[in-house]
Design a protein around this motif. Structure first.
Motif, short mmCIF file in Angstrom:
data_model
loop_
_atom_site.label_atom_id
_atom_site.label_comp_id
_atom_site.label_asym_id
_atom_site.label_seq_id
_atom_site.Cartn_x
_atom_site.Cartn_y
_atom_site.Cartn_z
N LEU A 233 0.86 -1.08 0.09
CA LEU A 233 0.09 0.12 -0.15
C LEU A 233 0.77 1.16 0.14
N TYR A 234 1.99 1.30 0.94
CA TYR A 234 2.98 2.31 1.01
C TYR A 234 4.32 1.57 0.88
N ALA A 235 5.21 2.07 0.11
CA ALA A 235 6.49 1.53 0.09
C ALA A 235 7.25 1.50 1.53
N PHE A 236 7.03 2.22 2.47
CA PHE A 236 7.56 2.01 3.85
C PHE A 236 7.35 0.68 4.37
N GLN A 237 6.13 0.23 4.31
CA GLN A 237 5.38 -0.91 4.67
C GLN A 237 6.51 -2.25 4.22
N ALA A 238 7.02 -2.29 3.24
CA ALA A 238 7.74 -3.26 2.63
C ALA A 238 9.19 -3.13 3.11
N TYR A 239 9.71 -1.92 3.41
CA TYR A 239 10.94 -1.70 4.20
C TYR A 239 11.04 -1.99 5.72
N ASP A 240 9.83 -1.96 6.32
CA ASP A 240 9.82 -2.65 7.57
C ASP A 240 10.45 -1.52 8.63
N ILE A 241 9.73 -0.12 8.25
CA ILE A 241 10.19 0.95 9.02
C ILE A 241 9.15 1.57 9.65
N MET A 290 -11.35 7.70 -1.60
CA MET A 290 -11.98 6.51 -0.93
C MET A 290 -12.13 5.39 -1.66
N SER A 291 -12.55 5.58 -2.93
CA SER A 291 -13.01 4.56 -3.95
C SER A 291 -11.67 3.86 -4.36
N ILE A 292 -10.59 4.53 -4.44
CA ILE A 292 -9.22 3.92 -4.82
C ILE A 292 -8.76 3.31 -3.83
N LEU A 293 -8.73 3.79 -2.59
CA LEU A 293 -7.99 3.03 -1.30
C LEU A 293 -8.65 1.69 -1.15
N SER A 294 -10.24 1.78 -1.26
CA SER A 294 -10.93 0.77 -0.79
C SER A 294 -10.62 -0.46 -1.60
N ARG A 295 -10.34 -0.52 -2.76
CA ARG A 295 -9.85 -1.57 -3.87
C ARG A 295 -8.36 -1.87 -3.81
N ILE A 296 -7.56 -1.30 -3.16
CA ILE A 296 -6.07 -1.72 -3.08
C ILE A 296 -5.97 -2.69 -1.94
N ASP A 297 -6.45 -4.08 -2.48
CA ASP A 297 -6.13 -4.80 -1.20
C ASP A 297 -5.10 -5.93 -1.45
N GLU A 298 -4.88 -6.95 -0.67
CA GLU A 298 -3.69 -7.80 -1.07
C GLU A 298 -3.91 -8.43 -2.21
N LYS A 299 -4.93 -8.98 -2.88
CA LYS A 299 -5.39 -9.57 -4.02
C LYS A 299 -4.55 -8.85 -5.20
N LEU A 300 -4.94 -7.28 -5.06
CA LEU A 300 -4.50 -6.44 -6.08
C LEU A 300 -3.12 -6.18 -5.94
N LEU A 301 -2.47 -6.08 -4.93
CA LEU A 301 -1.15 -5.93 -4.53
C LEU A 301 -0.40 -7.24 -4.90
N ASP A 302 -0.72 -8.39 -4.87
CA ASP A 302 -0.11 -9.48 -5.40
C ASP A 302 -0.10 -9.53 -6.99
N GLU A 303 -1.27 -8.98 -7.55
CA GLU A 303 -1.01 -8.78 -9.00
C GLU A 303 0.11 -7.79 -9.53
N VAL A 304 -0.02 -6.79 -8.74
CA VAL A 304 1.19 -5.80 -9.01
C VAL A 304 2.44 -6.61 -8.93
N LYS A 305 2.62 -7.34 -7.93
CA LYS A 305 3.97 -7.78 -7.77
C LYS A 305 4.14 -8.85 -8.91
N ALA A 306 3.34 -9.56 -9.21
CA ALA A 306 3.44 -10.49 -10.57
C ALA A 306 3.55 -9.84 -11.65
N LYS A 307 3.09 -8.75 -11.81
CA LYS A 307 3.14 -7.87 -13.51
C LYS A 307 4.59 -7.23 -13.50
#
Length: 386
Positions: A233-241, A290-307
Motif C-alpha cells: 500500500l505504501y513503500a515504507f511498509q515493505a521496508y519494515d520501518i 476513498m474509492s481508490i483505497l477501498s480497492r487496493i487490497d492484498e489480491k491487487l497488490l499480489d497482481e502488481v508484484k506478479a506484473k
C-alpha cells in the motif's frame, strides 16, 4: 486554430509536450483526436491508479458531486473524515493534513520537521537532510529540498536549511547529521524523477535507527511510491520501518488533485492556524480517493508484484537493456539507445511510455490486464532491440 496551436499560443511554455492530443479512453487504453488508440503505461505519471474512466471511481465522484462540491475547512465533511480514518487505520499513523498536491504535502512535512526541531532542541535545529537525486516538488522550498542542481537553476536563492546526502551511503548520512543542527531526515524510498532507483533496505533501516538515536523526525515522501504503486500500500511498509511523517498524492486521488501528510504521535504538532488549505480535503477529491483505497487490497497488490516480475524478467533479458530498476509498477529501463528514441518509437506503434533522466519510465495502471501489458512490453522490447 486546432488545440495544439491554441495551447502553444496561450499556455506557458513549461512542458515539452508529445504531439498527441488525448480525448478519451477506457482502462489502460486511450484514444487521440485522430482516433488512434494507445496502451498507456504512464497513467498521468502514476495518477490514474485504475486507468481511465474507471466506473467505480466515477460513481463515487458523481454521487458526491450531486451532494456538495466544496465546503471550507471551517466545517466538517464526511468524505474528508472517512478518508483520514482509512489512511490512519491502514498505515498506523495518527493524524492527516489534506492538501492538493505532492509539493504541498511535502511543505507540510517540512513544517512538521521544523516545528519538531524547535520544540525538542531549539529554533536553530532546522536543517533537513534529503538525498542527492531526490525530487520533492516545485515550490521554492520543495525545490530546495530536492537534491538535483538542475532544478535549482534560475530560481536562486534557494530556501536555507537543506543538505543532501549520497543515496545508500550511510557514512555520508552520519557525517551530515554530525555537521548540521538537524530536525529531520526526508527520503524517497524509490527515487522517481532521480532515475527510478530504489534505496537499499539495510540503508533505510540504518537511517531509521540514526533518526531515533538523534531524535530527528523520519519523513518518507510517498508522492509517487504510494497507493499500491510499488507492490505494498505504501513503500515504507515493505521496508519494515515506522516513519514519523508520510506524504502522498498522485495515485491517491485517481485523477483528482489531492495531497495527504500523515503524522504519527511524535509529529502531531499542528494546532489551529498553524497550517491550512482552501481546497485541502475537498469532498469530491476525498470521495474519489476513498474509492481508490477501498480497492487496493492484498489480491491487487499480489497482481502488481506478479506484473512487476514479468516486466523485470522480460526486459532484463532484452538486447540493448543496460539495467531495469524500481519496485512494483514503478520501473526504470536504462537502454543503450537514447530513451527519447525508444519513447518515440513506442508512441508511433501505440504505446505510451515516459522518461526519468536517461531511462524509459513505466507506470502502468495497477489493474492493467495482463494481455495488454504483455502486448505493450513486447512492443517496447522490440523498439529497444532495433
Amino acid at each position: 486554430m486546432n488545440v495544439i496551436e491554441i495551447d502553444k499560443q496561450y499556455i506557458a511554455s513549461t512542458y515539452a509536450r508529445f504531439p498527441v492530443q488525448i480525448v478519451s479512453g477506457k482502462g489502460s487504453r486511450v484514444t487521440d483526436v485522430d482516433g488512434k488508440e494507445y496502451i498507456d503505461l504512464s497513467t498521468g505519471i502514476a495518477v490514474n491508479t485504475f486507468g481511465v474512466a474507471d466506473e467505480a471511481w466515477q460513481k463515487a465522484v458523481i454521487e458526491q458531486l450531486g451532494k456538495v462540491q466544496h465546503t471550507s475547512n471551517l466545517y466538517y465533511s464526511e468524505p474528508c473524515a472517512l478518508l483520514a480514518q482509512t489512511l490512519c487505520e491502514r498505515t498506523g499513523m495518527k493524524k492527516v493534513f489534506f492538501s492538493n498536491s505532492g509539493a504541498e504535502a511535502n511543505e507540510c512535512a517540512i513544517k512538521a520537521g521544523r516545528k519538531y526541531g524547535e520544540l525538542k532542541k531549539g529554533k536553530e535545529y532546522s536543517t533537513i537532510i534529503t538525498l542527492k537525486n531526490s525530487f520533492h516538488g516545485r515550490t521554492i522550498t520543495t525545490l530546495s529540498a530536492t537534491g538535483q542542481d538542475v532544478f535549482h537553476a534560475h530560481f536562486t536563492p534557494m530556501t536555507d536549511g537543506f543538505v543532501h546526502a549520497i543515496p545508500n551511503d550511510f557514512a555520508d548520512m552520519e557525517r551530515l547529521v554530525a555537521e548540521h543542527k538537524c530536525c529531520a531526515i526526508m527520503l524517497e524510498l524509490v527515487q522517481g524523477e532521480g532515475g527510478v532507483t530504489a534505496l537499499d533496505k539495510a540503508y533505510v533501516k540504518a537511517v531509521e535507527k540514526l533518526a531515533r538515536e538523534q531524535d530527528l523526525l523520519l519523513i518518507i515522501d510517498e508522492v509517487q511510491t504510494g497507493n499500491g504503486r510499488t507492490g505494498s500500500l505504501y513503500a515504507f511498509q515493505a521496508y519494515d520501518i515506522e516513519p514519523d511523517v508520510v506524504t502522498t498524492a498522485k495515485g491517491l486521488g485517481g485523477g483528482l488533485p489531492i495531497g495527504a501528510t500523515m503524522l504519527n504521535s511524535r509529529a502531531d504538532l499542528f494546532t489551529a492556524g498553524l497550517n491550512g488549505s482552501t481546497f485541502g480535503g475537498n469532498p469530491i477529491a476525498c470521495a474519489g480517493a476513498m474509492s481508490i483505497l477501498s480497492r487496493i487490497d492484498e489480491k491487487l497488490l499480489d497482481e502488481v508484484k506478479a506484473k512487476s516480475e514479468y516486466i523485470f524478467t522480460e526486459l532484463g533479458k532484452a538486447k540493448g537493456v543496460k539495467s531495469v530498476s524500481g519496485r512494483g509498477l514503478m520501473i526504470g529501463v536504462e537502454t543503450e539507445k537514447d530513451a527519447s528514441e525508444v519513447i518515440s518509437g513506442c508512441m508511433a506503434r501505440g504505446v505510451l511510455v515516459i522518461k526519468a533522466k536517461n531511462k524509459v519510465r513505466l507506470l502502468p495502471a495497477l489493474n492493467i490486464p495482463m494481455e495488454e501489458l504483455k502486448k505493450a512490453v513486447q512492443i517496447l522490447r522490440e523498439e529497444i532491440e532495433k
